[in-house]
Design an enzyme around this catalytic site. Sequence first.
Site, PDB file in Angstrom:
ATOM      1  N   GLU A 198       2.304   6.715  -7.218  1.00  7.91           N
ATOM      2  CA  GLU A 198       1.554   5.570  -6.705  1.00  7.91           C
ATOM      3  C   GLU A 198       2.263   4.257  -7.004  1.00  7.91           C
ATOM      4  O   GLU A 198       2.295   3.349  -6.200  1.00  7.91           O
ATOM      5  CB  GLU A 198       0.154   5.553  -7.327  1.00  7.91           C
ATOM      6  CG  GLU A 198      -0.757   4.485  -6.784  1.00  7.91           C
ATOM      7  CD  GLU A 198      -1.092   4.681  -5.315  1.00  7.91           C
ATOM      8  OE1 GLU A 198      -0.799   3.776  -4.519  1.00  7.91           O
ATOM      9  OE2 GLU A 198      -1.620   5.731  -4.960  1.00  7.91           O
ATOM     10  N   HIS A 234      -0.885  -0.827   5.006  1.00  9.36           N
ATOM     11  CA  HIS A 234      -1.480   0.501   5.189  1.00  9.36           C
ATOM     12  C   HIS A 234      -1.072   1.101   6.530  1.00  9.36           C
ATOM     13  O   HIS A 234      -0.693   2.276   6.615  1.00  9.36           O
ATOM     14  CB  HIS A 234      -3.003   0.402   5.094  1.00  9.36           C
ATOM     15  CG  HIS A 234      -3.711   1.639   5.567  1.00  9.36           C
ATOM     16  ND1 HIS A 234      -3.743   2.802   4.827  1.00  9.36           N
ATOM     17  CD2 HIS A 234      -4.394   1.900   6.714  1.00  9.36           C
ATOM     18  CE1 HIS A 234      -4.418   3.719   5.488  1.00  9.36           C
ATOM     19  NE2 HIS A 234      -4.819   3.203   6.633  1.00  9.36           N
ATOM     20  N   ASP A 236      -2.840  -2.746  -2.874  1.00 11.12           N
ATOM     21  CA  ASP A 236      -3.908  -1.806  -2.532  1.00 11.12           C
ATOM     22  C   ASP A 236      -3.599  -0.433  -3.114  1.00 11.12           C
ATOM     23  O   ASP A 236      -2.465  -0.113  -3.431  1.00 11.12           O
ATOM     24  CB  ASP A 236      -4.046  -1.709  -1.007  1.00 11.12           C
ATOM     25  CG  ASP A 236      -5.429  -1.229  -0.592  1.00 11.12           C
ATOM     26  OD1 ASP A 236      -6.194  -0.778  -1.462  1.00 11.12           O
ATOM     27  OD2 ASP A 236      -5.750  -1.311   0.607  1.00 11.12           O
ATOM     28  N   ASP A 285       0.860  -1.187   0.000  1.00 10.16           N
ATOM     29  CA  ASP A 285       0.000   0.000   0.000  1.00 10.16           C
ATOM     30  C   ASP A 285       0.892   1.231   0.000  1.00 10.16           C
ATOM     31  O   ASP A 285       2.071   1.166   0.371  1.00 10.16           O
ATOM     32  CB  ASP A 285      -0.933   0.016   1.204  1.00 10.16           C
ATOM     33  CG  ASP A 285      -2.127   0.954   0.989  1.00 10.16           C
ATOM     34  OD1 ASP A 285      -2.226   1.531  -0.111  1.00 10.16           O
ATOM     35  OD2 ASP A 285      -2.944   1.111   1.909  1.00 10.16           O
TER      36      ASP A 285
END
Length: 941
Positions: A750, A916, A782, A712
């Site tokens: 990203e 995350h 993710d 993530d």
Amino acid sequence: MATGGFGRGGRGAALLQALKDGTRKPGDQDEKTVGVQPATQPPPIAMGRGDILRGLVAAISAPPPTPGGAPDQAPIGLARGRGLAAMQALLQGRGRSMPLPQQALQLPVGQASPQQAQQSPGAQASPQKQQPLAGQQRSPPRAGPGSAGQQSPGQPSPGQSSTQQLEGRFARMATEDRRPTVSNVGKDGKVVALSGNYIRIRCANAGVYQYHVDYRPMVDSKNMRFKMLNEHRDVIGQVKAFDGSILYLPIRLPDQETVVTSKRLTDGVDITLTIRLTRVVPPESCLMVYNIIFRRIMYILQMVQVGRYFYNPKTPSAVPQHKLEVWPGYITSVCENEGGLMLLADASHRVLRTQTVLELMQQIVQRNSSGFQDECVKKLVGTVVLTRYNNKTYRIDDIIWDKSPAHSFPCKNTGESITFQEYYKKAYNKNIQDDQQPLLLHRQKKKRTPQGMEQQCENICLIPELCYMTGLTDELRSDFRVMKDIATHTRVSPAQRKLTMGKFVNSVNSSPEASQELANWGLSFDNDTIDIEGRQVQEEKIIFRDGHVMAGPQADWGRDATRKTVITAVDLKNWIVLYTKRDSATVQEYISMMLKCCPQMGIQCNNPTRYELRDDRTETYIKSLRDNINPTVQMVVIIFPTSRDDRYSAVKKLCCVECPVPSQVIIAKTIKDQKKLRSVTQKVGLQINVKLGGELWALSIPMSNLMVVGIDVYHDATRGKRSIAGFVSSTNKECTRWYSRVCFQLPGQELIDGLKICMTSAIRKYHEVNHTFPEKVVVFRDGVGDGQLSIVGGHEVEQLKQCFRQFGDNYNPTMTVVVVQKRINARIFLKTNRDLENPPPGTVVDHTITRREWYDFYLVSQHVRQGTVSPTHYIVVHDSSNMRPDHLQRLSYKMTHLYYNWPGTVRVPAPCQYAHKLAYLVGQNIHKEPSTELSDRLFFL
């Protein structure tokens, strides 16, 4: 370009020939100019590609020789054609066809368009449109190989017109561009009847006609382009979608190329508009156009766009105790799924504040009169405000302190100077009360012309008194009462969502203008949502050291987690507790409860070393930690009297980077309530055991030599918006122990470039623990949007494959990369005899509403007591394992049971949630890479 049969390859021969000729003095006449024939010379050696092509043409396209006669020679014009024309003729002679590149809008060469045929006698057409290319023959193409009467895919029918031939070619091109439908349906589990928030769309037309509009001379202004095109509605019709250069029409114009003329009002120059057909787009490829149509319908229904979605300002729900109001609205999106063209429709809510920007600024002045300007900039810049006089939203980019509503500006229409007060009174009938307030500045986004040039955009000045704040601040979000009161308006049950979608369909059908907008494009949709058939996978078995329990229909084993013995317990022998003097009594009760509860869960706990601090300053905590942390300390527990982000960040940075040791921060308020102390202490005890490297529970995972990875990304807004990627991988068969790394990226990035370092370290760690390399690697990724799916499947997967090569040429494990999307608008409902309900945990949908071109499925893993459950979307972007869909779906569901911060299932697989948490901790608090000494423990929980 070389001629005379040499071509590019014959330039050397031509140069040699020129050197052999005698030099011509000034004044001498060329033999050709006076009609004198040159002396006979031997023909040059054929060395260029032009001669090679000429020989091929002569050999292939020449008719068979007549008996007793010499064969005909290829025409000179064709033989000397060196490029596209000769190749076109050559392929036509062999029974094939080749579309003309960059000329897909023109008719076949040698055929005049209907518009050219109607030209007046003597009118000269442009050579590009009427004359054949060099060497192009006008003879019709011969029939291709095959039986008589059969038509090859690339050839037009003999009876078709040129326009029909071109349309057929467009249709074939659109079909060839479409990827095949991907369908991966599982079989295991109990079949359940479901419904989704999708409505089928039907199209009566063959598609949409796409045109390119060319302006000569060039027109840069987009508004002027629109106005000029709208002057010719008698030609293009009343229905269109236009973006400045690409025009979409539901009808086909009579001519392939339509030319009209408009007059530019600024200087009176005549502008020629050439509207040229480029392709016929089938309904499945018209998603962009259909979404524009539904945006128009929202405006027809008098909805207001706030952010990305549309809301109804006429029926707000007031929350007066918090100065808030909630606008109801709709989310609509046309998409193509396995089941065909569908409209995704869902209920949405927008929280708006009834407080104006001026009122907020006045509050700041009263609270901080000396530094109010800096605080106002901090609170307002970057926020979105709503102006109710036109129901538009603007982003505040700056505050102009030296201007007020009494200042004047030149009016764009008249050129006269006018004050802001006069303008708002004249335009919106708004009286501005405070003429000393500063102005808010909104900078419009820069727009580009069709040539790629940036257009100058005007800045917009707003009046704080007329601007209303939107969204919730962090203070409001942290207030439990505020969120509870808002939830009464925003939490919608499945049955209520169904009613909302029905209300939207009725609104469109009952509006003559909205219905006509759909009918103009040949569109219609069903009156009800689709019914789908899903499956519920079997309930999971939760394994503890002293037995196992079933997860239950609600997938919650919170009571068993505190009564059963953990799988692997790390005895808490040497730990320290830091606290202030005022919390000493609370800390004593907490420690007593720890000593009582931990042994019941199989964790042995000794008395900690206590350090009472004289104050709660951040420096005091840091100094005490530095003085008392040593290699023998297992755990540090810090009791904060209040919640403060700066103090928390300082403590975590010290414990994760400078002096690596697992740490647990507790707010004193959390352990003060005697009724909840036991429950809180049990959960803290389990969390401490995990941070020390313990294992709480496990599931049966039958795959051997499996490594599961979670990835993530967190975007850091404090340090140049640097992005932090969290990487977590399993190190044992049961996937209960994890290895973690982070890598820093460019601002806003990203996709992960440092993925190779993380994966290589994870494989080494796996080998260190298991003495073998993983044979199967499953990556749950993710935080990836739809536009990046292909890039992830290429860019990141290639990095992973390169990692495998570092461990030997023979090491090539199977790999599956799955993108996990949780911020989606798709909803799934369970159909019962009475009404719609939330589906149970473990519900899977892998057809009908899934993507047409991707291997994907929806999984409901959580039990939700209020509102509507949100499924998680799993998209497989790479799969070399050939794993059955049932196995991948089951593995994904198992992973949602292994998040040790919650004794139940979570929305995403545990490795994604761990990644995350890690990325958030580093990006929000630490801002540095944690020590590798903590990488084999879940220190970030």
